[in-house]
Design an enzyme around this catalytic site. Structure first.
Site, mmCIF file in Angstrom:
data_model
loop_
_atom_site.group_PDB
_atom_site.id
_atom_site.type_symbol
_atom_site.label_atom_id
_atom_site.label_comp_id
_atom_site.label_asym_id
_atom_site.label_seq_id
_atom_site.Cartn_x
_atom_site.Cartn_y
_atom_site.Cartn_z
ATOM 1 N N ARG A 95 0.811 -1.205 0.000
ATOM 2 C CA ARG A 95 0.000 0.000 0.000
ATOM 3 C C ARG A 95 0.857 1.274 0.000
ATOM 4 N NH1 ARG A 95 -4.344 -0.131 4.641
ATOM 5 N NH2 ARG A 95 -2.389 -0.505 5.711
ATOM 6 N N HIS A 135 2.247 -25.189 14.306
ATOM 7 C CA HIS A 135 3.625 -25.697 14.380
ATOM 8 C C HIS A 135 3.724 -27.010 15.158
ATOM 9 C CE1 HIS A 135 4.454 -21.819 12.817
ATOM 10 N NE2 HIS A 135 4.410 -21.176 13.956
HETATM 11 P P1 NAD Z 1 2.901 -5.821 8.535
HETATM 12 O O1 NAD Z 1 1.728 -5.147 9.170
HETATM 13 O O2 NAD Z 1 4.272 -5.448 8.979
HETATM 14 O O3 NAD Z 1 2.826 -5.543 6.963
HETATM 15 C C1 NAD Z 1 1.625 -5.599 6.251
HETATM 16 C C2 NAD Z 1 1.898 -5.326 4.792
HETATM 17 O O4 NAD Z 1 0.641 -5.392 4.121
HETATM 18 C C3 NAD Z 1 2.490 -3.965 4.499
HETATM 19 O O5 NAD Z 1 3.418 -4.093 3.440
HETATM 20 C C4 NAD Z 1 1.290 -3.161 3.996
HETATM 21 O O6 NAD Z 1 1.624 -2.129 3.085
HETATM 22 C C5 NAD Z 1 0.499 -4.235 3.308
HETATM 23 N N1 NAD Z 1 -0.920 -3.885 3.199
HETATM 24 C C6 NAD Z 1 -1.806 -3.697 4.207
HETATM 25 N N2 NAD Z 1 -3.019 -3.370 3.684
HETATM 26 C C7 NAD Z 1 -2.881 -3.363 2.352
HETATM 27 C C8 NAD Z 1 -3.760 -3.090 1.262
HETATM 28 N N3 NAD Z 1 -5.054 -2.753 1.438
HETATM 29 N N4 NAD Z 1 -3.264 -3.166 0.013
HETATM 30 C C9 NAD Z 1 -1.964 -3.507 -0.198
HETATM 31 N N5 NAD Z 1 -1.096 -3.771 0.774
HETATM 32 C C10 NAD Z 1 -1.540 -3.689 2.033
HETATM 33 O O7 NAD Z 1 2.638 -7.378 8.651
HETATM 34 P P2 NAD Z 1 3.733 -8.556 8.720
HETATM 35 O O8 NAD Z 1 4.196 -8.693 10.121
HETATM 36 O O9 NAD Z 1 4.731 -8.365 7.640
HETATM 37 O O10 NAD Z 1 2.825 -9.839 8.429
HETATM 38 C C11 NAD Z 1 2.347 -10.188 7.139
HETATM 39 C C12 NAD Z 1 1.654 -11.537 7.222
HETATM 40 O O11 NAD Z 1 2.590 -12.516 7.660
HETATM 41 C C13 NAD Z 1 0.496 -11.604 8.218
HETATM 42 O O12 NAD Z 1 -0.456 -12.526 7.744
HETATM 43 C C14 NAD Z 1 1.165 -12.170 9.464
HETATM 44 O O13 NAD Z 1 0.240 -12.824 10.303
HETATM 45 C C15 NAD Z 1 2.130 -13.144 8.844
HETATM 46 N N6 NAD Z 1 3.266 -13.490 9.685
HETATM 47 C C16 NAD Z 1 4.128 -12.538 10.104
HETATM 48 C C17 NAD Z 1 5.210 -12.889 10.890
HETATM 49 C C18 NAD Z 1 6.216 -11.868 11.350
HETATM 50 O O14 NAD Z 1 7.181 -12.296 11.988
HETATM 51 N N7 NAD Z 1 6.047 -10.603 11.047
HETATM 52 C C19 NAD Z 1 5.408 -14.231 11.246
HETATM 53 C C20 NAD Z 1 4.509 -15.191 10.786
HETATM 54 C C21 NAD Z 1 3.450 -14.803 10.006
#
Ligand code: NAD
Length: 484
Positions: A51, A240
């Site tokens: 985004r 997990h």
């Molecule tokens: P984050 O909040 O840091 O990033 C979210 C991303 O989604 C950003 O790049 C944002 O720009 C994008 N986004 C949000 N709304 C949007 C829209 N309407 N259009 C386009 N892009 C949009 O989240 P994260 O921590 O990177 O996690 C991402 C996914 O991975 C989630 O499902 C989370 O549960 C999963 N996850 C994360 C981790 C971790 O360690 N961060 C670990 C396991 C799983």
């Protein structure tokens, strides 16, 4: 011994959520490490899509800083970093709207492997899947990678599966559980099915019980609001730990093939008995050892969410009837360690008088730290003094066996991303597996919610609630110590 690099075909990988935390910490550094190892072929492209209104140069600068922060210094070669970021592009995109999709279509090629990594909140999975089709970007061969959490109960997991199934078939969907990408986890299958030694003993006749421990020292600080809606059962056990249990308990698949392996795991999940309330202990850390408590981190002073869970699971099938699987996981515990311990039964008769020195054989599989295996064996204590017994570990430390410091072992994410590009789903969860895991988990969670159960307290920095000890003591067994 260095890890072999198996070439893959050139690809376009679009990372939705490319500016997020996961992309920064895991996906981009992981891809760079594969590039450094020479596994990413020329002509491949990595496209961030998120985004944030950002230029391509800004996104590349972010990628450089992610590499600087999360890649080992000895792999940070300026020329290789330049070549890597030259493969990176960026599109500002609205997953719920129309902005950015036409531009993305122009970028993504149809004549190379196409993968779309949904590193965004699950609420966006359906929107992105739909738009990839509506805008004519995805093909029948495209692959999509989806992150956890895959639902918060059976109904939501089914809805996610149904949403994706409208646009992609099961062979195109890669549901990530990064535990399956860990070297030792895959080694579990190698040890069981590539050796004759263990398999004849791998049943309740010879195995007394199994312990699976995933202990963390971190708190939920900084992500308390998110974690509070989840808790240890949803965050760790349903996915997990369930996967680990499946790999220990499954029957040998007829071949190391995605569906053959996943069919066997599914049978295990379906054979799990419902868990009785008296076989579950939930905990929540409170201030202790100079550390703050859960309630200070989660922003809800009356939260009943568990940051710790211990439970006893029984598998009703021929192989495992009578061998309980004890699972425990928690935050803010005294050490960070993940291990599986398989405790064998006592020999039927002892010919030695030294009853005191005697201990059971235990196969300990360490996932972290120091991935490897130990087989605890009885030997004669060296020296004079008669036939006294002592237990020693037969140590199989992978880092030592496979390289000077194990540095060439790829991290779970980079291995799994390369599997996506290769089109190998073996280490990814199938839709029916995820649903079966929720079908087992739901009644447990619904049960404590209906009863209004409050978690037991445990001190931050301790081994968890006292009641968890009782869970095993009452069966005449004891947990292994939590230590690094
Ligand atoms: P984050 O909040 O840091 O990033 C979210 C991303 O989604 C950003 O790049 C944002 O720009 C994008 N986004 C949000 N709304 C949007 C829209 N309407 N259009 C386009 N892009 C949009 O989240 P994260 O921590 O990177 O996690 C991402 C996914 O991975 C989630 O499902 C989370 O549960 C999963 N996850 C994360 C981790 C971790 O360690 N961060 C670990 C396991 C799983």
């Amino acid at each position: 011994m260095v890890s072999r690099v198996i070439p893959v075909e050139p690809f376009d990988l679009v990372i939705f959520g490319g500016t997020g935390d996961l992309a920064r910490r895991k996906i981009i550094p992981g891809l760079y490490r594969r590039f450094w190892a020479g596994q990413i072929p020329e002509g491949s492209a990595i496209i961030g899509a998120a985004r944030s209104d950002m230029t391509e140069d800004e996104f590349r600068t972010n990628a450089r800083s992610a590499i600087a922060e999360f890649v080992a210094k000895d792999k940070q070669d300026p020329a290789i970093i330049d070549a890597f970021v030259a493969c990176i592009g960026y599109e500002t995109i609205d997953a719920k709207g129309t902005a950015g999709w036409a531009a993305l279509k122009k970028r993504v090629r149809k004549d190379v492997v196409q993968a779309f990594y949904f590193s965004v909140a699950p609420s966006l999975f359906g929107d992105i899947a739909e738009r990839l089709h509506k805008h004519g970007i995805a093909t029948k061969d495209s692959r999509i990678v989806v992150e956890k959490p895959f639902g918060r109960d059976l109904a939501s997991a089914k809805a996610l599966n149904a949403g994706l199934a409208q646009h992609f078939n099961e062979a195109q969907i890669y549901r990530i559980d990064h535990y399956l990408g860990k070297e030792t986890v895959q080694n579990l299958m190698a040890v069981r099915f590539a050796n004759i030694l263990f398999e004849p003993l791998w049943k309740s006749e010879y195995i007394d019980h199994v312990q699976i421990t995933v202990a963390e020292t971190v708190s939920v600080e900084g992500r308390g609001a998110y974690y509070d809606k989840s808790g240890a059962m949803r965050d760790m056990v349903q996915n997990h730990m369930m996967q680990l249990l499946c790999l220990i308990a499954m029957e040998p698949p007829y071949h190391f093939d995605p569906d053959a392996v996943r069919d066997e795991k599914l049978k295990v999940i379906r054979a799990l008995d419902p868990v009785r309330p008296e076989d579950i202990v939930r905990g929540q850390y409170m201030a202790g050892n100079g550390q703050a408590g859960y309630l200070e981190h989660c922003e809800d002073a009356s939260s009943k969410t568990e940051s710790y869970i211990a439970l006893k699971a029984n598998i009703s099938n021929w192989r495992w009837k009578g061998t309980p699987f004890y699972l425990r996981t928690g935050k803010r515990l005294r050490a960070r360690t993940s291990e599986i311990a398989i405790t064998f039964r006592e020999p039927p008769h002892s010919i030695f008088d030294d009853a005191e020195g005697w201990r059971e054989n235990v196969l300990v599989i360490r996932l972290q730290p120091n991935e490897g295996m130990n087989l605890m064996m009885m030997i004669k204590e060296p020296g004079p003094g008669g036939m006294r017994l002592t237990q020693v570990p037969l140590d199989m430390s992978f880092a030592e066996a496979l390289g000077a410091d194990g540095a060439d072992i790829p991290d779970a994410y980079e291995r799994l991303i390369m599997d996506v590009i290769r089109g190998n789903q073996t280490l990814f969860m199938r839709g029916d597996e995820v649903e079966a895991a929720w079908a087992w988990t739901d009644p447990i969670i619904n049960g404590w919610e209906a009863r209004g159960d409050k978690p037991r307290n445990y001190d931050a920095g301790s081994s968890g609630p006292e009641d968890a000890l009782m869970l095993m003591h009452r069966d005449g067994r004891r947990w292994r110590e939590i230590r690094e």
